[in-house]
Design a protein around this motif. Sequence first.
Motif, PDB file in Angstrom:
ATOM      1  N   THR A 202       0.790  -1.231   0.000  1.00  0.00           N
ATOM      2  CA  THR A 202       0.000   0.000   0.000  1.00  0.00           C
ATOM      3  C   THR A 202       0.823   1.282   0.000  1.00  0.00           C
ATOM      4  OG1 THR A 202      -0.146  -0.214   2.406  1.00  0.00           O
ATOM      5  CG2 THR A 202      -1.999  -1.054   1.121  1.00  0.00           C
ATOM      6  N   SER A 203       2.094   1.217   0.406  1.00  0.00           N
ATOM      7  CA  SER A 203       2.924   2.427   0.452  1.00  0.00           C
ATOM      8  C   SER A 203       4.376   2.040   0.655  1.00  0.00           C
ATOM      9  CB  SER A 203       2.485   3.359   1.600  1.00  0.00           C
ATOM     10  OG  SER A 203       2.775   2.774   2.856  1.00  0.00           O
TER      11      SER A 203
ATOM     12  N   THR B  67       6.106   3.234   3.079  1.00  0.00           N
ATOM     13  CA  THR B  67       6.197   3.033   4.522  1.00  0.00           C
ATOM     14  C   THR B  67       5.791   1.614   4.892  1.00  0.00           C
ATOM     15  OG1 THR B  67       5.654   5.364   4.848  1.00  0.00           O
ATOM     16  CG2 THR B  67       5.465   3.922   6.764  1.00  0.00           C
TER      17      THR B  67
ATOM     18  N   SER C  95       8.762   3.395  -3.086  1.00  0.00           N
ATOM     19  CA  SER C  95       7.511   4.138  -2.936  1.00  0.00           C
ATOM     20  C   SER C  95       6.930   4.477  -4.303  1.00  0.00           C
ATOM     21  CB  SER C  95       7.757   5.433  -2.157  1.00  0.00           C
ATOM     22  OG  SER C  95       6.597   6.254  -2.168  1.00  0.00           O
TER      23      SER C  95
ATOM     24  N   HIS D 176       4.439   6.927  -4.371  1.00  0.00           N
ATOM     25  CA  HIS D 176       3.747   8.162  -3.990  1.00  0.00           C
ATOM     26  C   HIS D 176       3.704   9.121  -5.185  1.00  0.00           C
ATOM     27  CE1 HIS D 176       3.629  12.252  -2.200  1.00  0.00           C
ATOM     28  NE2 HIS D 176       2.855  11.694  -1.300  1.00  0.00           N
TER      29      HIS D 176
ATOM     30  N   THR E 272       3.799   6.560 -10.206  1.00  0.00           N
ATOM     31  CA  THR E 272       2.936   6.579  -9.036  1.00  0.00           C
ATOM     32  C   THR E 272       1.687   5.736  -9.247  1.00  0.00           C
ATOM     33  OG1 THR E 272       1.732   8.014  -7.489  1.00  0.00           O
ATOM     34  CG2 THR E 272       1.706   8.656  -9.819  1.00  0.00           C
TER      35      THR E 272
ATOM     36  N   GLY F 229      -0.769   6.573  -6.912  1.00  0.00           N
ATOM     37  CA  GLY F 229      -1.472   7.355  -5.895  1.00  0.00           C
ATOM     38  C   GLY F 229      -0.738   7.177  -4.584  1.00  0.00           C
ATOM     39  N   GLU F 230      -1.083   6.158  -3.833  1.00  0.00           N
ATOM     40  CA  GLU F 230      -0.248   5.617  -2.772  1.00  0.00           C
ATOM     41  C   GLU F 230       0.106   4.202  -3.212  1.00  0.00           C
ATOM     42  OE1 GLU F 230       1.150   6.909  -0.262  1.00  0.00           O
ATOM     43  OE2 GLU F 230      -0.028   8.661   0.366  1.00  0.00           O
ATOM     44  N   GLY F 231       1.247   3.716  -2.784  1.00  0.00           N
ATOM     45  CA  GLY F 231       1.648   2.370  -3.166  1.00  0.00           C
ATOM     46  C   GLY F 231       3.109   2.158  -2.875  1.00  0.00           C
ATOM     47  N   GLY F 232       3.510   0.907  -2.799  1.00  0.00           N
ATOM     48  CA  GLY F 232       4.907   0.577  -2.541  1.00  0.00           C
ATOM     49  C   GLY F 232       5.250  -0.792  -3.087  1.00  0.00           C
TER      50      GLY F 232
ATOM     51  N   TYR G  60      -2.004  -4.768   3.939  1.00  0.00           N
ATOM     52  CA  TYR G  60      -1.145  -3.890   3.159  1.00  0.00           C
ATOM     53  C   TYR G  60      -1.219  -4.267   1.673  1.00  0.00           C
ATOM     54  CZ  TYR G  60       1.291  -1.756   7.200  1.00  0.00           C
ATOM     55  OH  TYR G  60       1.619  -1.035   8.325  1.00  0.00           O
TER      56      TYR G  60
ATOM     57  N   GLN H  22      -4.903   0.313  -8.769  1.00  0.00           N
ATOM     58  CA  GLN H  22      -3.621   0.991  -8.580  1.00  0.00           C
ATOM     59  C   GLN H  22      -2.550   0.362  -9.477  1.00  0.00           C
ATOM     60  OE1 GLN H  22      -3.674   0.503  -4.161  1.00  0.00           O
ATOM     61  NE2 GLN H  22      -2.744   2.529  -4.188  1.00  0.00           N
TER      62      GLN H  22
END
Length: 364
Positions: A52-53, A55, A175, A177, A183, A185-188, A225, A231
């Motif tokens: 999800t990111s 982080t 990331s 981001h 990107t 959007g958000e994601g990792g 996560y 995405q």
Amino acid sequence: MIKLAKPYIPERAYDLVKKVLESGNLIQGQYVTEFEQLVQTYLSVPYAKMVTSGTAALHLAMLALDIQQGDEVIVPAFTYPATANAVELVGAKPVMVDINFTDFCIDTSKIEAKITSKTRAIMPVHEFGQAAKMDDIIAIARKHKLKIVEDAACALGTDYEGEMAGTFGDFGCFSLHPRKAITTGEGGIVVTHDKKLARKIDLLRNHGAEKRDGKLDFCLPGLNYRMTDFQAAMGIPQLEEMEQIIDIRQQQAQEYNALLEAIDWVQTPMIFPERKHVYQTYHVLIRNRNRDELIQLLREKGVETNLGAQALHCLTFFAEKYGYQPGDFPNARDAYNQGLALPLGSHLNNGDIEKVVDLIKMIH
């Protein structure tokens, strides 16, 4: 307004996202699998897991390595707080090391002095898309039997001596981001060469769930996560154009370097022949001028800029918890107080970079 950054979304991404939304299959489906396979090919790694990111990627890496309360992890003192936060979230202590001004990455000559019997891992950050000195870090990790988790949040496409950033350690964490080169959007992304560690990431990102004999079982206490399929559908066309995206950023960085050369109070990024810098951020140091006043003046003239990264020891949480003083990591402090991120990306029009530099030259 000349924006600091703006996501580049190819037309095909809109079509793929529409297909996912119309299908009703939104969570971790065929496009997540396809995205993972593309990343594996791009980075030449056997395992890539979408999360999800960035982080979340770091947090999962800490959990998968069983880093816990009482352990210590070496981190650079100048980075985004997510680097150290991931260590804090598992109850371990982030042990800070100052950075170099040449690459804004961890000063490898200062790492060994911070290693104790509690040290479990080193977490180098490839800051702004510039690779840390991985040969030094690998040698130190082997000598002291430490794990390596690369915070490659800004460094998809970066390489060091011909090898991709994020592929040297036990884990590489990226990331997706909106300020990154590509990107969702958000994601990792979490990548690894280790089959057992990859399986742990699979379990941890999805509630610890696993199918056994055709039945769903829960093998450990995991998290949610998971990346969504829409995405991933957004990210796939961007990754397919990754080298073109990097080429644009490198060309723009070269233009900045040439135009800023005449300003003696601006320090531009250094170029290292053995490293491929992807310029997730074009970061300069402002010497003998008030950086914050420059940010405000540029904004008034229609140019968006920002800080580069944070000096962790100057932030309230870390300063209060560990008793840090601003002078404890002077390079990190100065990079925090003097650093400036300038607009970069495919959204810039002809003449935008020249305009930004002309406005900087007007500051006295």
